[in-house]
Motif scaffolding. Sequence first.
Motif, PDB file in Angstrom:
ATOM      1  N   GLU B 500       0.842  -1.199   0.000  1.00 52.59           N
ATOM      2  CA  GLU B 500       0.000   0.000   0.000  1.00 52.59           C
ATOM      3  C   GLU B 500       0.887   1.262   0.000  1.00 52.59           C
ATOM      4  O   GLU B 500       0.643   2.219  -0.730  1.00 52.59           O
ATOM      5  N   ARG B 501       1.952   1.185   0.813  1.00 52.35           N
ATOM      6  CA  ARG B 501       2.890   2.306   0.891  1.00 52.35           C
ATOM      7  C   ARG B 501       3.538   2.508  -0.482  1.00 52.35           C
ATOM      8  O   ARG B 501       3.701   3.621  -0.957  1.00 52.35           O
ATOM      9  N   VAL B 503       2.259   1.714  -3.365  1.00 54.53           N
ATOM     10  CA  VAL B 503       1.278   2.266  -4.317  1.00 54.53           C
ATOM     11  C   VAL B 503       1.349   3.789  -4.258  1.00 54.53           C
ATOM     12  O   VAL B 503       1.429   4.469  -5.283  1.00 54.53           O
ATOM     13  N   ARG B 504       1.363   4.314  -3.037  1.00 52.64           N
ATOM     14  CA  ARG B 504       1.359   5.777  -2.873  1.00 52.64           C
ATOM     15  C   ARG B 504       2.659   6.384  -3.394  1.00 52.64           C
ATOM     16  O   ARG B 504       2.654   7.448  -4.012  1.00 52.64           O
ATOM     17  N   LYS B 507       2.523   6.441  -7.101  1.00 55.48           N
ATOM     18  CA  LYS B 507       1.583   7.489  -7.537  1.00 55.48           C
ATOM     19  C   LYS B 507       2.296   8.842  -7.506  1.00 55.48           C
ATOM     20  O   LYS B 507       2.224   9.626  -8.444  1.00 55.48           O
ATOM     21  N   LYS B 508       3.026   9.071  -6.411  1.00 50.62           N
ATOM     22  CA  LYS B 508       3.788  10.316  -6.253  1.00 50.62           C
ATOM     23  C   LYS B 508       4.790  10.478  -7.379  1.00 50.62           C
ATOM     24  O   LYS B 508       5.047  11.582  -7.863  1.00 50.62           O
ATOM     25  N   HIS B 533      -6.061   1.486  -3.338  1.00 46.29           N
ATOM     26  CA  HIS B 533      -5.114   2.327  -2.611  1.00 46.29           C
ATOM     27  C   HIS B 533      -4.529   3.439  -3.465  1.00 46.29           C
ATOM     28  O   HIS B 533      -3.963   4.386  -2.953  1.00 46.29           O
ATOM     29  N   TYR B 534      -4.691   3.329  -4.770  1.00 46.94           N
ATOM     30  CA  TYR B 534      -4.221   4.391  -5.656  1.00 46.94           C
ATOM     31  C   TYR B 534      -5.149   5.599  -5.517  1.00 46.94           C
ATOM     32  O   TYR B 534      -4.714   6.734  -5.448  1.00 46.94           O
ATOM     33  N   TYR B 535      -6.449   5.292  -5.409  1.00 52.18           N
ATOM     34  CA  TYR B 535      -7.415   6.390  -5.374  1.00 52.18           C
ATOM     35  C   TYR B 535      -7.812   6.826  -3.976  1.00 52.18           C
ATOM     36  O   TYR B 535      -8.245   7.932  -3.774  1.00 52.18           O
ATOM     37  N   LYS B 537      -7.090   6.434   0.465  1.00 53.10           N
ATOM     38  CA  LYS B 537      -6.242   5.927   1.532  1.00 53.10           C
ATOM     39  C   LYS B 537      -7.111   5.106   2.476  1.00 53.10           C
ATOM     40  O   LYS B 537      -8.029   5.614   3.109  1.00 53.10           O
TER      41      LYS B 537
END
Lengths: 137, 980
Positions: B500-501, B503-504, B507-508, B533-535, B537
């Motif tokens: 999940e971390r 994914v963020r 995305k960044k 998790h992209y869209y 949190k």
Amino acid sequence: MEKPYEYLEHTADAKFRAYGKTLEEAFKNAALAMFNIITDTGKVAPRIEKTFEVTGEDRESMLYDFLEQFVFLVDTEHFLLHEVKELSIDGFTLKATLVGDTLAGHDVHTAIKSMTYNDMFIREEDGRFVIQAVVDL
Amino acid sequence: MNIHEEREPIEPVQIDDIRWEIPKEGGMHVPARIFASEKILRFMKRDKSLFQIKNVAYLPGIHKHAIIMPDGHQGYGFPIGGVAALDVEKGGISPGGIGYDINCLAGDTRIVDGYGTSHQVKDIETFFTEEEQESDGYVLKTNHVQLGVLTLDPRKKRMTSRPVPFFMKKQADKRMLDIRTVSGHILTLSEDHPVLTRQGMVPAGLLTEDQEIATSFFEGLPYVPLPSTILVEDLPLGRQARTFFCGHGLLPLRLNNPKLPILSRLLGYLFGDGLVYFAGSKGRICAYGKQEDLEQMKDDFASLGFRARIYSRTRTHTINGKAPFSATTSELQVSSTGLARLLISLGMPEGNKTNQAYDVPSWILRSPPWIQRLFLAGFFGAEMSAPATGSRTCFYHPTISMNKNMTVVEDGRKFFISLMRLLESLGVQVQKISQTSAPSNREGPVARLKLLLSSKEEHLLTLYGKIGFAYNRRRQETAMIAVAYLHHKQRVLQKRTEAERRVRILKKKGLSMKEAQECLCDETVNARFVERHYYAKRPSRISQQTVSFQDFRKVQENDLQRYGTIFDRIEHIGERSYDGLVYDLNVQETHNFVANGLIVSNCGVRLLRTDLKKEDVKDKVRPLISLFYKNCPVGLGVTNVNVDYDQLELVLEKGARWAVDNGYGTEDDLIHCEEEGAMEQADPSRVSDRAKKRGKRQLATIGSGNHFVELQYVEEIFDEEAAKAFGIEEGQVCVMIHCGSRGLGHQTCSDYLREMEKQNPDLIAQLPDRELVYAPSGSKVAKDYLGAMAAAANFAWCNRHMLGHLVRQSINELFPDAKVETVYDIAHNIAKVEEHEVDGKKVQVYVHRKGATRAFGPGRKEIPEDYRKVGQPVIIPGSMGTASWLLHGTEQSMKESFGSTAHGAGRMMSRSRATREFKGEDIVMDLEKKGIIVKGASWKGIAEEAPLAYKDVDEVIETTHKAGIAKKVARLRPMGVVKG
């Protein structure tokens, strides 16, 4: 129908796997696998009946004692198996009733010298029991 | 279908053309030495020969090398063609003799004792006060206090407490490894420390990441020493009872009494499903449960000094008119007024508990956590629900229920509150105490109290992993599996949180959702997870794909049944620099290696020479073979000479001498046998009746398999001097006999294998192959086995001696004046005490030759005088139809292989494959074309022994000769053979 047993490669001796829906059935088939190394059990008449009992300390030693008893019966009473008619297992005690004949007049391929623990296992796999054993020829 | 087991191949290091070595590693005590040409080595790699010889190197007390001869192939336990020399003298408890157990753990390794209390291994030293012995940098201490550690009983397939007779420490001198498993267990140990895997014990140094190792998920609570506070000063007891209680150290009872942990555990269970009452003045203690659990409790009572009885009965019940069912109930009873009084003074309520007020004993509340744990585990074993899940992956609240008469319900609540405070002090939270009404009893209305424990994972881990259940095997096992499952779940969750971390982060970094999916999807996260998790949190949850507890449990229960333990996957193995002391506990009582079940029957070979020439017999081969066939019976169930049991005893005692005494053979034959045809240590009384029954009718028979009688002629001489000494010349007719102790020898092996197993159940789990079981030196069974084995060897010598004489008579039927003499007779399968030189020193060793031949060099007193100058004759039969060889022993074999060499061609094709590929009829025809007459008991038996199923004997001999562990004297060619 699924085969009751099959033979595996082993350089010096005979290795087999026997199957059964129950542990009892797998033990019965292990006896057949073992005797078909010696002779064609289909051609042995169910003329004599024998009963014996063995007790091991676990399933493997019970199997060892069970199959070893056959080696003993062949040598001392010249007994050949047609089939294991009845077999019951209670804990690590096994009772078996066998039918078969004496070996006079039968085509014997080879003798089994001894039971071994080599590569032995008893497993439950996909809802059936699998026994693997190697006998010394 | 053929099923082959896959394993990493072993690649030995080449030393020269015909020498290879498997270097010492892990738990091997010595390197393994292989005598093989490149071609032969290729064959050895195809089966398990190399794995097996490596296993042999693990045997304690082994000298120099585990050796495999050029004819080596897979056997069971030992490879065929294997030689090992094992020390005879290092008895007792010298560390050298213990060998097997000196494998070391780092000082902070946690060991769980028989009470479920954990200790750092270095602290365990304080229990070992009595004796101390120092040698070779080891400090060894013996234990005179009761300390048991939790260990796997491979027989019963369960963890049990075993006494620890020895404690050892030494300076770390081997590579130390950190092994971390998926559930986070970390073990620091030396590379030679054996670790239990599904394939048996494997030294830590040979473990690989991802491999599964046996793991106990029960941690227990740490040990702290107990103060000597007095709990029970005195009891109103009669004189006799008082003497007993004082004598057993139960009065006065102090907190540091060694029996207190057991009392605490028993008391806990009795608070649940137990009853203490007086019938008149007689006190009685009862407990209810499953028979197997009560048996454990019975053992605990016995260690306090009291005898418990267990009564079981099966009753048939019918509820609401439904089909009747039967249930077995068991009850344990101890009749002891004194013990009843003692338990009551420790806080146990007297009589029916439902209508009484009582609390958790105050001394328990004041005791250290590990004593509290024992009380709780006992109580939970009786009263707490088993770990179970409500959904696929989430556990129910563990629950304790208790019925109380309304008159004492407040006391019941108080008891639960005490339990709650106790649990919370140990790190397990309580969710709720509830009260409902239950059916009244004759005392009046009854309330049902329930204590619900927290179902949070951290609390469950403490409850199941540190407190657990006592006297309830089923629940204790389920608790262990639950702990393993909770670790598994946490691991999955951790991976998902990590994903999940990431994914963020992706995305960044400007990746699109699709691109992020491509980077991250694997078995723990799917496309939907990345999208979510992209869209948005959101906290990670366990996925629906995660294995359910039910399914997880099934797999683990299967392992428990098969291995008595569950497994955890290794996540990481790292080397760790460690230069402190390392420690080991020795859980067994006996160590030194003497005899083991690896010796199969004592087959061997005898070579006879005649004064006939090839030309003399050329036209009479067929009638000769027919005579051999008639006089030396082959196959199953044939009898030649039926001796009675008294005579059989004499055969076992005297070996070939018996044959000579009874008109078979001559004194001269006797002199030309290894051991002169009888081993002195033979003890016929150690051979079982079963074995005697098998052997009784088998004297003077060949048997089956690869056994035979072969008519041969000398084709070529390679060493004139030796040939002359052995009475051998070109063109001469010889007869070779290969057979053994028949059913008697095999039965003896089976009998002792089983006996050794029964007597050393712990050993099985330690050995890589159950077939390698051994008897400890000095033990009765070891002594008995040696006596029996020698007796069986004597039977074999007598058998070959009689057959030799029958061959002589057969030849004399056609050639009345022919002289037939014994060249030599040697055993192929035997363990013998011999003196050898190791590192310049003479040592007594048990040389195990499993499918190997003794090959003593010139000068040894064991060799008959007429051969002593050239060395012992070595007879190596080839496969059917191929050459056989006569060689002589050398100085080199004394130096390199404990005076041993190869024994035959060595199989390379299985019998089943041979019978598929060859037909007995064809083989007989082919051989006839080559001028070799074959007569056998069965076509199939002949097919199994097809020449092509064996290695080329000439290649084996070349290798042996080049290595110098025996030198060529003559090659013999077959003319006719009787096959077993």
